[in-house]
Design a protein around this motif. Structure first.
Motif, PDB file in Angstrom:
ATOM      1  N   TYR A   8     -37.266  -5.750  27.459  1.00 47.56           N
ATOM      2  CA  TYR A   8     -37.669  -5.789  26.051  1.00 47.56           C
ATOM      3  C   TYR A   8     -36.540  -5.301  25.148  1.00 47.56           C
ATOM      4  CZ  TYR A   8     -40.158  -4.833  21.714  1.00 47.56           C
ATOM      5  OH  TYR A   8     -40.541  -4.811  20.397  1.00 47.56           O
ATOM      6  N   LEU A   9     -35.881  -4.229  25.528  1.00 45.19           N
ATOM      7  CA  LEU A   9     -34.816  -3.671  24.702  1.00 45.19           C
ATOM      8  C   LEU A   9     -33.571  -4.548  24.689  1.00 45.19           C
ATOM      9  CD1 LEU A   9     -35.179   0.114  25.626  1.00 45.19           C
ATOM     10  CD2 LEU A   9     -35.856  -1.013  23.489  1.00 45.19           C
ATOM     11  N   ARG A  10     -33.456  -5.455  25.632  1.00 42.78           N
ATOM     12  CA  ARG A  10     -32.339  -6.397  25.619  1.00 42.78           C
ATOM     13  C   ARG A  10     -32.526  -7.493  24.566  1.00 42.78           C
ATOM     14  NH1 ARG A  10     -28.893  -6.740  30.105  1.00 42.78           N
ATOM     15  NH2 ARG A  10     -27.807  -8.252  28.747  1.00 42.78           N
ATOM     16  N   ASP A  11     -33.709  -7.574  23.982  1.00 43.13           N
ATOM     17  CA  ASP A  11     -33.997  -8.585  22.958  1.00 43.13           C
ATOM     18  C   ASP A  11     -33.468  -8.081  21.619  1.00 43.13           C
ATOM     19  OD1 ASP A  11     -34.914 -10.719  21.535  1.00 43.13           O
ATOM     20  OD2 ASP A  11     -37.040 -10.333  21.841  1.00 43.13           O
ATOM     21  N   ASN A  12     -32.175  -8.271  21.396  1.00 42.79           N
ATOM     22  CA  ASN A  12     -31.543  -7.669  20.221  1.00 42.79           C
ATOM     23  C   ASN A  12     -31.359  -8.635  19.056  1.00 42.79           C
ATOM     24  OD1 ASN A  12     -29.522  -9.289  21.272  1.00 42.79           O
ATOM     25  ND2 ASN A  12     -28.305  -7.579  22.056  1.00 42.79           N
ATOM     26  N   LEU A  13     -31.858  -9.866  19.181  1.00 42.54           N
ATOM     27  CA  LEU A  13     -31.725 -10.812  18.078  1.00 42.54           C
ATOM     28  C   LEU A  13     -32.922 -10.722  17.141  1.00 42.54           C
ATOM     29  CD1 LEU A  13     -29.902 -13.006  16.919  1.00 42.54           C
ATOM     30  CD2 LEU A  13     -31.159 -14.684  18.279  1.00 42.54           C
ATOM     31  N   GLN A  14     -34.092 -11.023  17.662  1.00 46.35           N
ATOM     32  CA  GLN A  14     -35.340 -10.883  16.917  1.00 46.35           C
ATOM     33  C   GLN A  14     -36.396 -10.332  17.868  1.00 46.35           C
ATOM     34  OE1 GLN A  14     -35.915 -14.894  15.195  1.00 46.35           O
ATOM     35  NE2 GLN A  14     -35.744 -13.927  13.191  1.00 46.35           N
ATOM     36  N   PRO A  15     -36.463  -9.011  18.041  1.00 45.29           N
ATOM     37  CA  PRO A  15     -37.393  -8.408  19.001  1.00 45.29           C
ATOM     38  C   PRO A  15     -38.829  -8.851  18.758  1.00 45.29           C
ATOM     39  CG  PRO A  15     -35.847  -6.773  18.175  1.00 45.29           C
ATOM     40  CD  PRO A  15     -35.660  -8.003  17.333  1.00 45.29           C
ATOM     41  N   GLU A  16     -39.540  -9.065  19.851  1.00 47.95           N
ATOM     42  CA  GLU A  16     -40.929  -9.500  19.773  1.00 47.95           C
ATOM     43  C   GLU A  16     -41.831  -8.355  19.320  1.00 47.95           C
ATOM     44  OE1 GLU A  16     -41.702 -12.948  20.354  1.00 47.95           O
ATOM     45  OE2 GLU A  16     -39.609 -12.518  19.925  1.00 47.95           O
ATOM     46  N   PRO A  17     -42.938  -8.681  18.634  1.00 49.90           N
ATOM     47  CA  PRO A  17     -43.900  -7.626  18.272  1.00 49.90           C
ATOM     48  C   PRO A  17     -44.392  -6.930  19.544  1.00 49.90           C
ATOM     49  CG  PRO A  17     -44.417  -9.681  17.145  1.00 49.90           C
ATOM     50  CD  PRO A  17     -43.354 -10.004  18.148  1.00 49.90           C
ATOM     51  N   ILE A  18     -44.373  -5.612  19.522  1.00 51.31           N
ATOM     52  CA  ILE A  18     -44.771  -4.865  20.719  1.00 51.31           C
ATOM     53  C   ILE A  18     -46.217  -5.176  21.093  1.00 51.31           C
ATOM     54  CG2 ILE A  18     -45.523  -2.828  19.433  1.00 51.31           C
ATOM     55  CD1 ILE A  18     -43.675  -2.897  22.824  1.00 51.31           C
ATOM     56  N   SER A  19     -47.046  -5.517  20.098  1.00 51.21           N
ATOM     57  CA  SER A  19     -48.444  -5.858  20.386  1.00 51.21           C
ATOM     58  C   SER A  19     -48.533  -7.121  21.237  1.00 51.21           C
ATOM     59  CB  SER A  19     -49.219  -6.057  19.084  1.00 51.21           C
ATOM     60  OG  SER A  19     -48.640  -7.089  18.297  1.00 51.21           O
ATOM     61  N   MET A  20     -47.634  -8.091  20.989  1.00 51.88           N
ATOM     62  CA  MET A  20     -47.625  -9.321  21.782  1.00 51.88           C
ATOM     63  C   MET A  20     -47.171  -9.047  23.213  1.00 51.88           C
ATOM     64  SD  MET A  20     -48.473 -12.377  20.518  1.00 51.88           S
ATOM     65  CE  MET A  20     -47.355 -13.519  21.357  1.00 51.88           C
ATOM     66  N   VAL A  21     -46.206  -8.165  23.363  1.00 51.00           N
ATOM     67  CA  VAL A  21     -45.700  -7.832  24.696  1.00 51.00           C
ATOM     68  C   VAL A  21     -46.779  -7.097  25.488  1.00 51.00           C
ATOM     69  CG1 VAL A  21     -43.906  -6.605  25.979  1.00 51.00           C
ATOM     70  CG2 VAL A  21     -43.341  -7.762  23.826  1.00 51.00           C
TER      71      VAL A  21
END
Length: 224
Positions: A20-33
């Motif tokens: 998750y932290l590698r997603d540095n462009l447009q991080p996903e909403p934590i609720s979706m994850v």
């Protein structure tokens, strides 16, 4: 009991946090994850029931064939279905790396509950190997699943999308089947499974970088 729960949950949370932290462009909403992780958890019981039915109703003469179908095909196909129907068409799936995030989340949700059941039965003395082998392998199969879903989602042609969708389910099944076959094919599986896992990690990290590179190109080409 608290120690067992902690040992079962910690590897999945740690690995998911890494991807998750590698997603540095447009991080996903934590609720979706988190939602994807929970879907993976909820998938365990119906998959176990289906596997039990297949194992008891069908006569398997080849143990490796049974392990390939009952475990690899059933588990990876249903994980793929969950990611496809809950994340692939969602508006938040807006860059190629998102496929990896959601697929890893579903895979680790599945692996975490499965790991909890195993540690309750066998104790925490096997927690390290469970973290290194089954939990990590589920995450790594998820990387391949998610990588090709991301490629499919942002394909320019529909035939490329369909081809990559097939690859996104077929490759994880193949990798999982080979993983299972290693344990069944030799008593000295430790000498094969460790290099195999290291190779999976190496390739997974390459897929992460490629997804980022592809996502950066896609992001720059969008109108702002």
């Amino acid at each position: 009991m608290i120690a067992v729960i902690g040992a079962a949950i910690a590897p999945g949370i740690a690995i998911l946090s890494y991807f998750y932290l590698r997603d540095n462009l447009q991080p996903e909403p934590i609720s979706m994850v988190i939602r994807s992780f929970i879907f993976g958890v909820l998938l365990v019981v119906p998959v176990m029931v289906l596997q039990y039915i297949i194992q008891t109703e069908w006569e398997w003469k080849d143990g490796i064939a049974a392990a390939v179908f009952v475990s690899a095909v059933v588990e990876e196909f249903f994980k793929w279905m969950v990611v496809y129907f809950t994340a692939y068409k969602h508006v938040e799936f807006d860059e190629p790396y998102d496929g990896i995030v959601y697929a890893v989340a579903v895979s680790l949700g599945f692996a975490t509950l499965e790991n909890l059941f195993y540690l309750i039965i066998n104790g925490v003395n096997v927690a390290f190997w469970r973290a290194f082998l089954p939990v990590s392998s589920h995450a790594l199969f998820g990387v391949w699943l998610g990588y090709y879903l991301g490629k499919a989602k942002f394909s320019d042609r529909s035939q490329d999308e369909y081809r990559r969708l097939w690859v996104s389910v077929g490759l994880p099944i193949g990798l999982h089947a080979l993983y299972n076959a290693i344990f069944l094919a030799t008593q000295h599986w430790i000498w094969v499974i460790v290099p195999y896992m290291l190779a999976l990690w190496w390739q997974a990290l390459k897929k992460v970088q490629r997804a980022h590179d592809f996502g950066s190109k896609t992001f720059r080409s969008r109108p702002h």
